[in-house]
Design an enzyme around this catalytic site. Structure first.
Site, PDB file in Angstrom:
ATOM      1  N   ASP A  88       0.815  -1.217   0.000  1.00  0.00           N
ATOM      2  CA  ASP A  88       0.000   0.000   0.000  1.00  0.00           C
ATOM      3  C   ASP A  88       0.850   1.270   0.000  1.00  0.00           C
ATOM      4  O   ASP A  88       2.068   1.206   0.152  1.00  0.00           O
ATOM      5  CB  ASP A  88      -0.967  -0.002   1.207  1.00  0.00           C
ATOM      6  CG  ASP A  88      -0.275  -0.413   2.514  1.00  0.00           C
ATOM      7  OD1 ASP A  88       0.974  -0.394   2.567  1.00  0.00           O
ATOM      8  OD2 ASP A  88      -0.978  -0.750   3.470  1.00  0.00           O
TER       9      ASP A  88
ATOM     10  N   ASP B 288      -7.151  -2.098  14.322  1.00  0.00           N
ATOM     11  CA  ASP B 288      -8.557  -2.358  13.966  1.00  0.00           C
ATOM     12  C   ASP B 288      -8.697  -3.663  13.176  1.00  0.00           C
ATOM     13  O   ASP B 288      -9.751  -3.935  12.602  1.00  0.00           O
ATOM     14  CB  ASP B 288      -9.154  -1.177  13.170  1.00  0.00           C
ATOM     15  CG  ASP B 288      -8.484  -0.959  11.815  1.00  0.00           C
ATOM     16  OD1 ASP B 288      -7.511  -1.696  11.488  1.00  0.00           O
ATOM     17  OD2 ASP B 288      -8.923  -0.062  11.075  1.00  0.00           O
TER      18      ASP B 288
ATOM     19  N   HIS C 126      -7.012  -4.582  10.480  1.00  0.00           N
ATOM     20  CA  HIS C 126      -6.804  -4.510   9.026  1.00  0.00           C
ATOM     21  C   HIS C 126      -5.516  -5.212   8.592  1.00  0.00           C
ATOM     22  O   HIS C 126      -4.568  -5.346   9.359  1.00  0.00           O
ATOM     23  CB  HIS C 126      -6.833  -3.060   8.515  1.00  0.00           C
ATOM     24  CG  HIS C 126      -5.671  -2.205   8.901  1.00  0.00           C
ATOM     25  ND1 HIS C 126      -5.767  -0.842   9.011  1.00  0.00           N
ATOM     26  CD2 HIS C 126      -4.379  -2.496   9.186  1.00  0.00           C
ATOM     27  CE1 HIS C 126      -4.593  -0.341   9.334  1.00  0.00           C
ATOM     28  NE2 HIS C 126      -3.733  -1.324   9.455  1.00  0.00           N
TER      29      HIS C 126
ATOM     30  N   GLU D  64      -9.606  -1.746   5.548  1.00  0.00           N
ATOM     31  CA  GLU D  64     -10.229  -1.356   6.806  1.00  0.00           C
ATOM     32  C   GLU D  64     -11.497  -2.162   7.054  1.00  0.00           C
ATOM     33  O   GLU D  64     -11.989  -2.845   6.154  1.00  0.00           O
ATOM     34  CB  GLU D  64     -10.550   0.154   6.733  1.00  0.00           C
ATOM     35  CG  GLU D  64      -9.338   1.042   6.499  1.00  0.00           C
ATOM     36  CD  GLU D  64      -8.403   1.134   7.697  1.00  0.00           C
ATOM     37  OE1 GLU D  64      -8.273   0.144   8.447  1.00  0.00           O
ATOM     38  OE2 GLU D  64      -7.796   2.203   7.881  1.00  0.00           O
TER      39      GLU D  64
HETATM   40  P1  PGA Z   1       2.420  -0.936  12.430  1.00  0.00           P
HETATM   41  O1  PGA Z   1       1.217  -0.971  11.401  1.00  0.00           O
HETATM   42  O2  PGA Z   1       3.344  -2.027  12.026  1.00  0.00           O
HETATM   43  O3  PGA Z   1       3.046   0.414  12.289  1.00  0.00           O
HETATM   44  O4  PGA Z   1       1.839  -1.174  13.787  1.00  0.00           O
HETATM   45  C1  PGA Z   1       0.665  -2.204  11.068  1.00  0.00           C
HETATM   46  C2  PGA Z   1      -0.523  -2.001  10.146  1.00  0.00           C
HETATM   47  O5  PGA Z   1      -1.239  -1.000  10.298  1.00  0.00           O
HETATM   48  O6  PGA Z   1      -0.747  -2.849   9.278  1.00  0.00           O
END
Ligand code: PGA
Length: 260
Positions: A67, A136, A138, A143
């Site tokens: 992404d 959350d 995801h 999302e």
């Molecule tokens: P993070 O993000 O590794 O910075 O905790 C993970 C994600 O949102 O997929």
């Protein structure tokens, strides 16, 4: 899903890097799916060390990132282009033309997303996809409510994700609210998946993804439908798993598996 729990983040990162190395040793021209964020940083550091020691070669590897934020130039400190370059690509010998990261600045998102999907297919599909998980639930920027068969597309970020990411930006209003992301369906087509999570703020999402029902409200739960997922967690991220003893028992009795 195979669950491996490690005492600390570094140990988890080393084990994950070894998984990547195993794939590259078996297939030097492997296609890797890359993730950004704080979670995979340790894996990239370990991979760079292995590369520096001459243990792994990226000269035939192709990568696809999950992404990118929409609206940030690739030179922006928080763009995922910059993250990947600074933390990984500039330290290894991957040919620049083999690197693919979604464009956050294209003027035609639909055409770009179609092209990205086509490129993955032309490359022969992703051999190993590295994934983090959001608080959350995801995966990539899929999302809550994202279709479990979604493809690469433009996505509006959830308030929770924007709040989680605000720590990386000077002002909360600077956090992008759109991203371009591989879909859940795209991710599920990877041949192997490595899910990583560390820290107490991931414990609830991890428990729901692994032990809860498959639901688009926790897109990581779709990984239960994939035939080859290894999930590496540190103790804090694993803290809410109800079947912890079972996972430890399985790991302990698996020939050749890391002892937890
Ligand atoms: P993070 O993000 O590794 O910075 O905790 C993970 C994600 O949102 O997929």
């Amino acid at each position: 899903m195979e669950i491996c729990i490690y005492r600390a983040y570094e140990e988890m990162s080393r084990a994950a890097a070894q998984e990547v190395a195993d794939v590259l040793n078996a297939k030097p021209n492997a296609v890797l799916g890359m993730a950004t964020g704080s979670t995979p940083l340790g894996v990239y550091q370990q991979l760079v060390k292995m590369h520096t020691r001459g243990e792994i070669d990226f000269s035939h590897v192709t990568t696809f990132n999950l992404d990118e934020y929409v609206g940030l130039p690739i030179t922006h400190a928080q763009s995922y282009h910059r993250f990947m370059h600074e933390n990984f690509f500039r330290h290894i010998n991957i040919p620049p033309q083999n690197i693919h990261i979604p464009s956050g600045t294209t003027t035609n998102y639909r055409a770009f997303c179609d092209w990205y999907e086509k490129r993955i297919e032309e490359a022969g599909g992703i051999d190993l996809q590295i994934l983090g998980i959001g608080s959350d639930g995801h995966i990539a920027f899929n999302e809550p409510g994202s279709s479990l068969s979604s493809r690469t597309r433009l996505k509006t970020l959830a308030k929770q994700t924007i709040d989680d990411n605000a720590r990386f930006f000077d002002k909360p209003q600077d956090v992008p609210i759109y991203a371009i992301t591989m879909g859940v369906g795209t991710i599920l087509e990877a041949k192997q998946i490595l899910l990583l999570a560390n820290g107490a703020n991931k414990a609830q999402a991890v428990a729901e993804a692994v032990e809860g029902p498959v639901t688009s409200m926790i897109t990581a739960s779709a990984l239960q439908m994939h035939p080859s997922v290894r999930a590496f967690f540190d103790e804090a991220a694993a803290a809410k798993l109800k079947m912890r003893e079972y996972y430890d028992w399985i790991q302990f009795h698996k020939p050749g598996a890391p002892r937890v």
